[in-house]
Design an enzyme around this catalytic site. Structure first.
Site, PDB file in Angstrom:
ATOM      1  N   CYS E  79       0.830  -1.206   0.000  1.00  0.00           N
ATOM      2  CA  CYS E  79       0.000   0.000   0.000  1.00  0.00           C
ATOM      3  C   CYS E  79       0.863   1.254   0.000  1.00  0.00           C
ATOM      4  O   CYS E  79       1.863   1.313   0.702  1.00  0.00           O
ATOM      5  CB  CYS E  79      -0.872   0.048   1.259  1.00  0.00           C
ATOM      6  SG  CYS E  79      -2.498  -0.641   1.015  1.00  0.00           S
ATOM      7  N   HIS E  80       0.430   2.245  -0.736  1.00  0.00           N
ATOM      8  CA  HIS E  80       1.120   3.527  -0.739  1.00  0.00           C
ATOM      9  C   HIS E  80       0.837   4.287   0.550  1.00  0.00           C
ATOM     10  O   HIS E  80      -0.299   4.292   1.019  1.00  0.00           O
ATOM     11  CB  HIS E  80       0.628   4.402  -1.905  1.00  0.00           C
ATOM     12  CG  HIS E  80       0.957   3.829  -3.235  1.00  0.00           C
ATOM     13  ND1 HIS E  80       0.144   2.916  -3.861  1.00  0.00           N
ATOM     14  CD2 HIS E  80       2.025   4.004  -4.055  1.00  0.00           C
ATOM     15  CE1 HIS E  80       0.688   2.572  -5.018  1.00  0.00           C
ATOM     16  NE2 HIS E  80       1.824   3.200  -5.167  1.00  0.00           N
ATOM     17  N   MET E 115      -8.170   0.124   0.610  1.00  0.00           N
ATOM     18  CA  MET E 115      -7.543  -0.641   1.686  1.00  0.00           C
ATOM     19  C   MET E 115      -7.669   0.079   3.024  1.00  0.00           C
ATOM     20  O   MET E 115      -7.794  -0.558   4.068  1.00  0.00           O
ATOM     21  CB  MET E 115      -6.066  -0.920   1.367  1.00  0.00           C
ATOM     22  CG  MET E 115      -5.848  -1.845   0.171  1.00  0.00           C
ATOM     23  SD  MET E 115      -6.900  -3.333   0.120  1.00  0.00           S
ATOM     24  CE  MET E 115      -6.523  -4.129   1.675  1.00  0.00           C
ATOM     25  N   GLU E 116      -7.674   1.416   2.977  1.00  0.00           N
ATOM     26  CA  GLU E 116      -7.859   2.180   4.219  1.00  0.00           C
ATOM     27  C   GLU E 116      -9.247   1.894   4.789  1.00  0.00           C
ATOM     28  O   GLU E 116      -9.415   1.689   5.997  1.00  0.00           O
ATOM     29  CB  GLU E 116      -7.686   3.678   3.940  1.00  0.00           C
ATOM     30  CG  GLU E 116      -6.242   4.146   3.867  1.00  0.00           C
ATOM     31  CD  GLU E 116      -5.494   3.682   2.610  1.00  0.00           C
ATOM     32  OE1 GLU E 116      -6.155   3.170   1.659  1.00  0.00           O
ATOM     33  OE2 GLU E 116      -4.261   3.811   2.571  1.00  0.00           O
ATOM     34  N   ASP E 130     -12.188  -7.942  20.876  1.00  0.00           N
ATOM     35  CA  ASP E 130     -11.335  -7.853  22.067  1.00  0.00           C
ATOM     36  C   ASP E 130     -12.136  -7.465  23.314  1.00  0.00           C
ATOM     37  O   ASP E 130     -11.924  -8.019  24.392  1.00  0.00           O
ATOM     38  CB  ASP E 130     -10.230  -6.820  21.822  1.00  0.00           C
ATOM     39  CG  ASP E 130      -9.267  -6.698  22.989  1.00  0.00           C
ATOM     40  OD1 ASP E 130      -8.814  -7.748  23.495  1.00  0.00           O
ATOM     41  OD2 ASP E 130      -8.953  -5.564  23.402  1.00  0.00           O
TER      42      ASP E 130
END
Lengths: 159, 159, 159, 159, 159, 159
Positions: E79-80, E115-116, E130
């Site tokens: 990823c950039h 992707m973000e 969690d």
């Protein structure tokens, strides 16, 4: 007129270089490092890394180098945080059986990416070291240097 | 019997080494790297870094090296995340006017700190490069290697 | 009309501020923090930090502040990740023997760098604390505040 | 006999403190910081943060503080990377309408967690600043200090 | 003509995609993930998270998602590193009592933020896991997918 | 007696769980996630990833998963920062042509590594997504769940 360290203030304190007035240009840098491993390790690598060019040691190093280049400004205190348009790491074995790592970084921005290229190459080299150190510590990383840069005030190309 | 890459599974996939069965021992490692700068830069450094031993270039590199050593497991894909009991970076100029960086790492743990020492030395070297590159790119980082390790299965000391 | 928290949605959930429509402008911010150390520590610092202005405590704090400013968006949940064109940390001792840290951040972007300046100053202050705490915990960090900002919708200058 | 900076070598270079010989003990530290916001902002906070004790501003700051404490050794150059057994951040408004942040850190290790507690409190304070700065920059972070530590060579409790 | 993996070089090595020639445009992406928790946990959440919409579990997940989105290029090797103009995470419970997380990312840049958005949604989901795992491990994260993207070569909208 | 969220204080504020009184034991966790890609992408992967088991897509995902597991406490707000004795990521294609990722984490410590295993599996899945998204966004990450854990108060094994 004496030229001064760009990273030191008049008082000698470390500082970033102010790039706010610099032009946004396309900038590239290519750095190289060489890892010399002992013969026994090279024999191991030959079987997989070198012949198929898809060995997991070199692939791991390529990825580590790219990810390391992206972390440059976290590691080098006075480096500017900048994006990267591209980062590419290549690894070949030369005729002297040395592992030659080349890292090319590219950005459109106000400052160069020499440190990104050098950091990417160095982290790739350290990763090869890590993966081979189970065999021997007769490993040496040498000749980390810039080969080329373009797009800044002065281009550079190593003779 | 053929020894295998400890960082590769039977299928050739990259993996960590399982250290859960290893003993917790005091471990140290010492790594060294050498930076060769051109004469004009060395003259600059002489005035401050070398004579007073408190110059900002070497101090910045020392700090970057220590901080870099702490980031080792973030950078080297298969390194274990471990603490550090100590990390020390020393920088001297040798009789050939080369900058010699030594990084010593120490931990009480299940795995060695060679990569921490090597990473610390490398990041310190890259930082010197960064701070001097305004003068010239005639800079080379060479001979990054392990000098010594103790506390693991096999001690190592470079001849 | 009631003004709302820009970092909260209509439902009261935390969110970033959408800056996609804001103009790219040159923005600066200057923040300050003050560290008050007890007299015994100040006497120590006097010998080196204050007189030569090159002491390792202040230099370490300067570097930590610059590196901390670069990590701002990692630390402050709703801060935008942005680059920095410059970051400068200055440390002086004022006439009341207080350590005064100033951090200046600069960017060309869609959002201001107040948090970067404040974070840089705070991390520098914490670093001074860390390096002096071996003597005493009679240390206090106080008056962290913004002095100035320019380049956004509203400039600010502390009276 | 003169006491020296534990974070400086005999040559005056910054260094970690070697804790390899220290005992592994249960260690705690409590730090506090105070944020003073102007009345208009406090009125806003009153409606939600203070009465219900579940407001998003304080909750965001609590989380940022805990996460910041975990990043301490990334931020403070000479801090040891250690784990944390616990970290707790509490935020209350005192009778002077000041926002009081307390951060408690706990570890079983060779070194104390003062810096973790102080960093956690500071990052929480910066986060409150960030979330309220849309109203006004009349905000000040003041009195960041250690309240207590236990488990090391010398306990400390602020009078 | 065969289309190739954009993230692999002709030799099959992993690489970034070179975006230096791409246009700077406003880009958005929306991703979704669904967390299915067992009934006992859902009952717990009902009391606070769902009715008041200000419960600490969902708020913690929202913040973790936003912060995770900002770390995307640290996590995903190719990823950039880019900035973000905005990132918003929403969490609702649908009629089947599933927790639906939506993450919207926005940037003005040379590459998309799919992707973000996906990373933000995933980290938010892991955070809910969690916080609820003390009750039971009967938790499943499912259907992480892209809902929409705009601003690149091809827009996308899931049917 | 009502069981409460371990990650919430009596006031409902998010907090870490205090593990200082827990025993140091060997702990493991295994998590799984499944990525479903459309047929055209699977055909691509078949040629290299699946037959040779050394394809660069799966290898990149394996490394990203391991590195992601190491970053768990940076990502999940209330996770304890702990070391890892081992982390292993395996990727296979099952008979339904789904990509099945398994991540095993291991530590000797005071708290479990479920979140590390789940985070490692998730980051590996996101990396496969990233490397295949050039072909199509018809990709879905599904069924991220814990398969097994040992070494804590209660073992867990999914039926």
């Amino acid at each position: 007129m004496k030229q001064e360290f760009s990273h030191l203030s008049a008082e000698g304190d470390p500082r970033m270089v102010d790039v706010s007035e610099k032009a946004v240009t396309a900038r590239t840098a290519v750095a190289q490092t060489i890892v010399v491993l002992d013969e026994a390790i090279m024999d191991r690598l030959e079987n997989d890394e070198i012949h198929t060019k898809k060995g997991p040691v070199f692939q791991t190093a390529i990825l580590a180098g790219i990810m390391g280049a992206k972390r440059t400004s976290d590691l080098i205190p006075l480096c500017h945080p900048i994006g990267l348009d591209n980062c590419e790491v290549n690894i070949v074995v030369n005729e002297r059986r040395e592992v030659v790592i080349t890292c090319t970084a590219r950005v459109t921005g106000r400052t160069g990416v020499e440190m990104e290229a050098l950091t990417g190459a160095s982290v790739a080299a350290l990763t090869i070291y890590d993966m081979c150190k189970g065999f021997s510590h007769e490993i040496e990383i040498r000749e980390t240097k810039l080969l080329k840069k373009t797009g800044g005030k002065r281009d550079f190309k190593r003779a």
